[in-house]
Design an enzyme around this catalytic site. Structure first.
Site, PDB file in Angstrom:
ATOM      1  N   HIS A 200       0.807  -1.207   0.000  1.00  0.00           N
ATOM      2  CA  HIS A 200       0.000   0.000   0.000  1.00  0.00           C
ATOM      3  C   HIS A 200       0.858   1.283   0.000  1.00  0.00           C
ATOM      4  CE1 HIS A 200      -3.434  -2.566   1.097  1.00  0.00           C
ATOM      5  NE2 HIS A 200      -2.751  -3.008   2.130  1.00  0.00           N
TER       6      HIS A 200
HETATM    7  O1  RIB Z   1      -5.388  -0.019   4.493  1.00  0.00           O
HETATM    8  C1  RIB Z   1      -3.996  -0.035   4.334  1.00  0.00           C
HETATM    9  C2  RIB Z   1      -3.355   1.040   5.148  1.00  0.00           C
HETATM   10  O2  RIB Z   1      -3.629   0.817   6.532  1.00  0.00           O
HETATM   11  C3  RIB Z   1      -1.823   1.037   5.040  1.00  0.00           C
HETATM   12  O3  RIB Z   1      -1.350   2.338   5.215  1.00  0.00           O
HETATM   13  C4  RIB Z   1      -1.405   0.182   6.198  1.00  0.00           C
HETATM   14  O4  RIB Z   1      -0.089   0.494   6.661  1.00  0.00           O
HETATM   15  C5  RIB Z   1      -2.417   0.594   7.231  1.00  0.00           C
HETATM   16  O5  RIB Z   1      -1.974   1.815   7.820  1.00  0.00           O
END
Ligand code: RIB
Ligand code: CA
Length: 313
Positions: free
Chosen positions: A243
């Site tokens: 992500h």
């Molecule tokens: O949904 C994914 C996000 O939530 C990413 O930033 C992960 O690190 C959590 O913070």
């Protein structure tokens, strides 16, 4: 082209760690003015520690790391140990940090930096719940017009939710903060699950990290080995979605991403859809566009960039 000055706001988190490593490995394009920790994946006491662990792993112990807000603006903290493990950085065995936290609150660092640097020259890169950013905007409304861009990981449209059926974790944890940020008027670029779920660390890609043979390469491979089990089980995907590194990769090679400038609003009332990013992808609402919402990624190009840059550390 001078390096872009950024503040990374983060809740490490294995994927946050990779995003930070990518930024610290790319000084020609990115000048990290400081890292601000926020409560999210794990409590603040761990996210501020993990941010320092990652800076030391990158060989950059002089990076400024500040502790920020330990709870959402108006709700109880929801964490994600079920994804990231008890420490938030489960996977590799990494030493406790020797570098100290930098004095001062993260929110004040964000405000002071935006006021001190020339207008429009500092980019904020939130990788977790938007509590620090929203608190800074509330405490100092004048900073909104001074922000060059907010490039954040959060939200979802076609991919819908990962923490509830309709909400992505970062937005869900502090929807009131997200509402403030999306209404602040600064240019916003969003890396939603629609993009990050296409940035999967398949086995060949993780093998390439491990094959670097460096402490960073092996640690990233071990973080991913741990972090991927949640998504593989839930989605049956081929690997962990990276992500947060989508944010820092965008700063280096924006051409890896495509999206639309649309209106994005945040649900803060309904219990059923709390934290949903209501992204007007088809432009049917008539509401003013306020964000560039990414929808696609050149995943091979992303992993080539990431592997090449991690090899530098
Ligand atoms: O949904 C994914 C996000 O939530 C990413 O930033 C992960 O690190 C959590 O913070
Ligand atoms: Ca994160």
């Amino acid at each position: 082209m001078p390096a872009r000055k950024i503040i990374i706001d983060t809740d490490p988190g294995q994927d946050d760690a990779v995003a930070i490593l990518l930024a610290l490995a790319s000084p020609e394009e990115i000048d990290v003015l400081g890292i601000t920790a926020v409560a999210g994946n794990v409590p603040l006491s761990l996210t501020q520690k993990n941010a320092r662990i990652v800076c030391e792993l990158a060989g950059k112990p002089d990076t400024k790391v500040f502790a920020g807000c330990d709870a959402p603006i108006a709700r109880k903290l929801v964490t994600a140990e079920h994804v990231h493990g008890k420490t938030g950085l489960d996977g590799p065995t990494l030493p406790d940090p020797e570098m100290e936290l930098t004095d001062g609150h993260a929110v004040d660092f964000i405000i002071d930096t935006l006021r001190a640097e020339p207008e429009g020259t500092v980019t904020l890169c939130p990788l977790g719940p938007l509590t620090n950013i929203a608190t800074a905007l509330t405490k100092a409304p004048d900073i909104a017009s001074r922000i060059q861009e907010i490039v954040l990981m959060g939200g979802a449209y076609f991919e819908v939710g990962n923490i509830t059926p309709t909400a992505e974790f970062n937005i869900y944890v502090d929807p009131e903060a997200a509402k403030i940020v999306f209404a602040c008027g600064a240019p916003i670029t969003v890396m939603p699950l629609d993009v990050t779920h296409k940035a999967l660390v398949t086995k060949p890609r993780n093998d390439a990290f491990r094959a670097l043979g460096t402490p960073v390469g092996v640690a990233v491979a071990e973080m991913t080995d741990f972090f991927e089990r949640f998504d593989k089980e839930k989605y049956g995907s081929q690997g962990a979605p990276l992500h947060d590194p989508c944010v820092t990769a965008y700063l280096i090679k924006p051409e890896l991403f495509t999206g639309r400038h649309i209106n994005v609003e945040i649900e803060t009332c309904s219990d059923l859809t709390l934290g949903m990013t209501v992204a007007d992808w088809w432009r049917v609402s008539g509401r003013e566009p306020n964000a560039t919402f990414m929808g696609d990624i050149d995943a091979d190009g992303f992993f080539d960039l990431l592997t090449e840059r991690l090899a530098r550390l």
